[in-house]
Design a protein around this motif. Structure first.
Motif, PDB file in Angstrom:
ATOM      1  N   TYR A 187       0.832  -1.208   0.000  1.00  0.00           N
ATOM      2  CA  TYR A 187       0.000   0.000   0.000  1.00  0.00           C
ATOM      3  C   TYR A 187       0.869   1.262   0.000  1.00  0.00           C
ATOM      4  CZ  TYR A 187      -4.320  -2.533   1.104  1.00  0.00           C
ATOM      5  OH  TYR A 187      -5.405  -3.356   1.068  1.00  0.00           O
ATOM      6  N   GLN A 188       0.493   2.192  -0.891  1.00  0.00           N
ATOM      7  CA  GLN A 188       1.088   3.521  -0.863  1.00  0.00           C
ATOM      8  C   GLN A 188       0.057   4.569  -0.459  1.00  0.00           C
ATOM      9  OE1 GLN A 188       2.746   3.659  -4.939  1.00  0.00           O
ATOM     10  NE2 GLN A 188       4.765   3.733  -3.967  1.00  0.00           N
ATOM     11  N   TYR A 189      -1.224   4.257  -0.705  1.00  0.00           N
ATOM     12  CA  TYR A 189      -2.289   5.180  -0.329  1.00  0.00           C
ATOM     13  C   TYR A 189      -3.585   4.389  -0.192  1.00  0.00           C
ATOM     14  CZ  TYR A 189      -6.125   8.489  -0.798  1.00  0.00           C
ATOM     15  OH  TYR A 189      -7.282   9.184  -0.576  1.00  0.00           O
ATOM     16  N   ILE A 190      -4.449   4.858   0.703  1.00  0.00           N
ATOM     17  CA  ILE A 190      -5.804   4.318   0.793  1.00  0.00           C
ATOM     18  C   ILE A 190      -6.705   5.439   1.319  1.00  0.00           C
ATOM     19  CG2 ILE A 190      -5.577   3.413   3.150  1.00  0.00           C
ATOM     20  CD1 ILE A 190      -7.261   0.985   2.162  1.00  0.00           C
ATOM     21  N   ASN A 191      -7.903   5.559   0.760  1.00  0.00           N
ATOM     22  CA  ASN A 191      -8.796   6.652   1.158  1.00  0.00           C
ATOM     23  C   ASN A 191      -9.574   6.276   2.415  1.00  0.00           C
ATOM     24  OD1 ASN A 191     -10.638   4.820   0.128  1.00  0.00           O
ATOM     25  ND2 ASN A 191     -11.853   6.360  -0.950  1.00  0.00           N
ATOM     26  N   PRO A 192     -10.322   7.228   3.002  1.00  0.00           N
ATOM     27  CA  PRO A 192     -11.043   6.935   4.250  1.00  0.00           C
ATOM     28  C   PRO A 192     -11.998   5.750   4.151  1.00  0.00           C
ATOM     29  CG  PRO A 192     -10.925   9.303   3.924  1.00  0.00           C
ATOM     30  CD  PRO A 192     -10.372   8.681   2.681  1.00  0.00           C
ATOM     31  N   ALA A 193     -12.689   5.595   2.994  1.00  0.00           N
ATOM     32  CA  ALA A 193     -13.595   4.460   2.851  1.00  0.00           C
ATOM     33  C   ALA A 193     -12.816   3.149   2.883  1.00  0.00           C
ATOM     34  CB  ALA A 193     -14.386   4.567   1.540  1.00  0.00           C
ATOM     35  N   GLY A 194     -11.607   3.151   2.330  1.00  0.00           N
ATOM     36  CA  GLY A 194     -10.764   1.965   2.371  1.00  0.00           C
ATOM     37  C   GLY A 194     -10.309   1.644   3.781  1.00  0.00           C
ATOM     38  N   GLU A 195      -9.998   2.671   4.552  1.00  0.00           N
ATOM     39  CA  GLU A 195      -9.628   2.448   5.954  1.00  0.00           C
ATOM     40  C   GLU A 195     -10.770   1.780   6.715  1.00  0.00           C
ATOM     41  OE1 GLU A 195      -6.596   5.883   7.352  1.00  0.00           O
ATOM     42  OE2 GLU A 195      -8.580   6.629   6.759  1.00  0.00           O
ATOM     43  N   ARG A 196     -11.998   2.286   6.467  1.00  0.00           N
ATOM     44  CA  ARG A 196     -13.156   1.694   7.153  1.00  0.00           C
ATOM     45  C   ARG A 196     -13.385   0.255   6.704  1.00  0.00           C
ATOM     46  NH1 ARG A 196     -15.076   6.941   5.995  1.00  0.00           N
ATOM     47  NH2 ARG A 196     -16.216   6.187   4.155  1.00  0.00           N
ATOM     48  N   SER A 197     -13.234   0.016   5.410  1.00  0.00           N
ATOM     49  CA  SER A 197     -13.459  -1.331   4.887  1.00  0.00           C
ATOM     50  C   SER A 197     -12.471  -2.329   5.467  1.00  0.00           C
ATOM     51  CB  SER A 197     -13.347  -1.307   3.360  1.00  0.00           C
ATOM     52  OG  SER A 197     -13.436  -2.604   2.825  1.00  0.00           O
ATOM     53  N   ARG A 198     -11.219  -1.938   5.611  1.00  0.00           N
ATOM     54  CA  ARG A 198     -10.194  -2.857   6.100  1.00  0.00           C
ATOM     55  C   ARG A 198     -10.031  -2.806   7.618  1.00  0.00           C
ATOM     56  NH1 ARG A 198      -9.491  -1.709   1.058  1.00  0.00           N
ATOM     57  NH2 ARG A 198      -8.242  -2.985  -0.378  1.00  0.00           N
ATOM     58  N   GLY A 199     -10.738  -1.894   8.268  1.00  0.00           N
ATOM     59  CA  GLY A 199     -10.657  -1.808   9.717  1.00  0.00           C
ATOM     60  C   GLY A 199      -9.293  -1.407  10.209  1.00  0.00           C
ATOM     61  N   SER A 200      -8.625  -0.554   9.427  1.00  0.00           N
ATOM     62  CA  SER A 200      -7.285  -0.125   9.801  1.00  0.00           C
ATOM     63  C   SER A 200      -7.082   1.304   9.308  1.00  0.00           C
ATOM     64  CB  SER A 200      -6.233  -1.057   9.185  1.00  0.00           C
ATOM     65  OG  SER A 200      -4.943  -0.755   9.671  1.00  0.00           O
TER      66      SER A 200
END
Length: 462
Positions: A187-200
């Motif tokens: 991972y180099q970037y992840i948006n807020p929805a991705g953080e919520r989806s992955r729980g991290s």
């Protein structure tokens, strides 16, 4: 082989389809949703979908895209839609997020994003297609406007900051999980929805792979090869996979769009992904597919699915000669049950009879309810005449057991007609009519019995 539009026969809406569709889904404002059969005829559409053509949802049923306003561009578009749907039916592969100008809407400059999927019953058979569209004009206009602003701007750095700010706003506000991977799949970037989806958090994910963050092996087996293909080919791709919730044993489904991330020289340096939760869409499709092909009271196959199974069985007989038997089961004096004890008791009787027939039938047989108190049992690979008699006797005996719901005990019986064929050219309608004729002969001869169709018998010759 693709079905040609001019080969389409008279359209018949599956029985009970309107009554059992999830209207709350189809009537939701802004929902352009449609379901079509194997010949691309509309089975059900949302209100907004019908509005685009100036029709009501009921007026759309049975039509094809070729029946919509006759303009040259509309006809060309109808052929494209038909080809897409027939390809989905033939391959089982969905068409995801196709963005195009909506030529079926009388709204110049309207852009839509459309996804179409194979419509399957619970046995996995493709029985048509379904899809949904949504208006992406705002995004397309914004995209073109950003390109124009960037090209026309005298201050390239200022224009770049504008674009970056707008993209950041889109990424932060998107409900899709958007991520950027390097060539090592870190991972180099992840948006807020991705953080919520992955729980991290982005801080915890940056520099790590999905394997290192604990993604399930079953998901990795689908997802990692898709990421590597984009790195190797430089071509965008799409993939679907599910993740099982160990607490509930239910699957969560995701659709992922993957695109190559290129540097200034055009070299692929990573992968950009956009992941969307499509679990509700999957469940809605399964629910509607089941409801469209099954009786709402008993859960048995309905006439539409029975006809499909019967035609498939006849097709198998062409490749592997055999015999099939169609049993037509009609309850004796059922009207008296409804008149005396009410339709609620009558419905309980019908459900009980359905279960009895399923117990008599083999796993590979099809038990269907045509409506009212009429049932069908379709049996393939019936070897001898004695086998036909044994099955028919079992059906009569099973239905003839008294019905006891704790409040009352009711006598039951059934008249059963059977037709046997080893001719794969037999028409499904003829087989149903012949079994029906034999059933009426059983009623004439005293009920609570079975008769085998005989073209020489009075009443069976027709």
């Amino acid at each position: 082989m693709l079905v040609k539009p001019d080969m389409v026969p008279r359209f018949v809406v599956p029985p009970g389809f309107d009554a059992i569709c999830a209207d709350n889904l189809l009537d939701t404002p802004g929902s352009i949703i449609f379901f079509k059969d194997l010949r691309s005829r509309f089975l059900r559409v949302s209100v907004d979908c019908a509005d685009l053509t100036g029709r009501t949802p009921d007026e759309m049923i049975g039509l094809t895209d070729f029946d919509l306003p006759d303009r040259s561009e509309t006809r060309v578009h109808a052929h494209e839609l038909f080809a897409d749907e027939q390809r989905i039916i033939a391959t089982g592969e969905p068409m995801i997020n196709k963005v195009e100008v909506d030529r079926l809407a009388d709204l110049p400059g309207t852009w839509v994003e459309t996804s179409k999927f194979p419509l399957r019953d619970f046995d996995g058979r493709i029985i048509g297609t379904f899809g949904f569209s949504h208006d992406v004009t705002r995004w397309e206009v914004a995209k073109h406007e950003l390109a124009r602003v960037a090209a026309a701007s005298e201050d390239a750095h200022a224009a770049l900051r504008v674009v970056e700010d707008q993209l950041r706003a889109v990424l932060n506000g998107s409900t899709d999980a958007i991520a950027r991977y390097d060539r090592e799949l870190r991972y180099q970037y992840i948006n807020p929805a991705g953080e919520r989806s992955r729980g991290s958090t982005i801080a915890a994910l940056t520099g790590r792979t999905d394997r290192e963050t604990g993604m399930a092996q079953s998901s990795l087996e689908v997802y990692e090869p898709a990421l590597r293909r984009v790195l190797e080919t430089g071509e965008p791709s799409e993939v679907e996979f599910s993740v099982q919730d160990l607490r509930t044993d239910e699957d969560t489904w995701f659709h992922v769009s993957l695109s190559p991330d290129r540097d200034a020289a055009g070299l692929v340096v990573g992968v950009l992904t956009s992941m969307r939760d499509i679990t509700e869409i999957k469940r809605a499709a399964q629910f509607l597919a089941h409801q469209a092909t099954h009786d709402s009271l008993t859960g048995l196959a309905n006439r539409y699915l029975l006809t499909d199974r019967l035609n498939e069985a006849l097709g198998r007989m062409e490749r592997h000669p055999s015999r099939l038997v169609l049993f037509f089961v009609d309850l004796d004096h059922f009207k008296a049950v409804n008149d005396t004890y009410g339709h609620e008791t009558g419905d309980r009787v019908l459900v009980a009879v359905a279960r009895r027939l399923q117990q008599v039938a083999r796993r590979e047989d099809t038990v269907a309810r045509l409506g009212g108190d009429e049932f069908i049992v379709l049996c393939e690979q019936v070897v001898t005449d004695d086998d036909v008699l044994v099955i028919a006797d079992r059906v009569v005996r099973a239905v003839g057991e008294p019905f006891d719901d704790g409040a009352r005990t009711l006598p039951l019986s059934a008249s059963v007609g059977a037709v046997v064929t080893d001719d794969p050219q037999s028409a499904a309608s003829w087989l149903l009519h012949s079994a029906d004729s034999a059933m009426y002969r059983a009623k004439d001869r005293g009920r609570n019995r079975f008769e085998i169709f005989d073209p020489r018998a009075p009443g069976d010759a027709s």
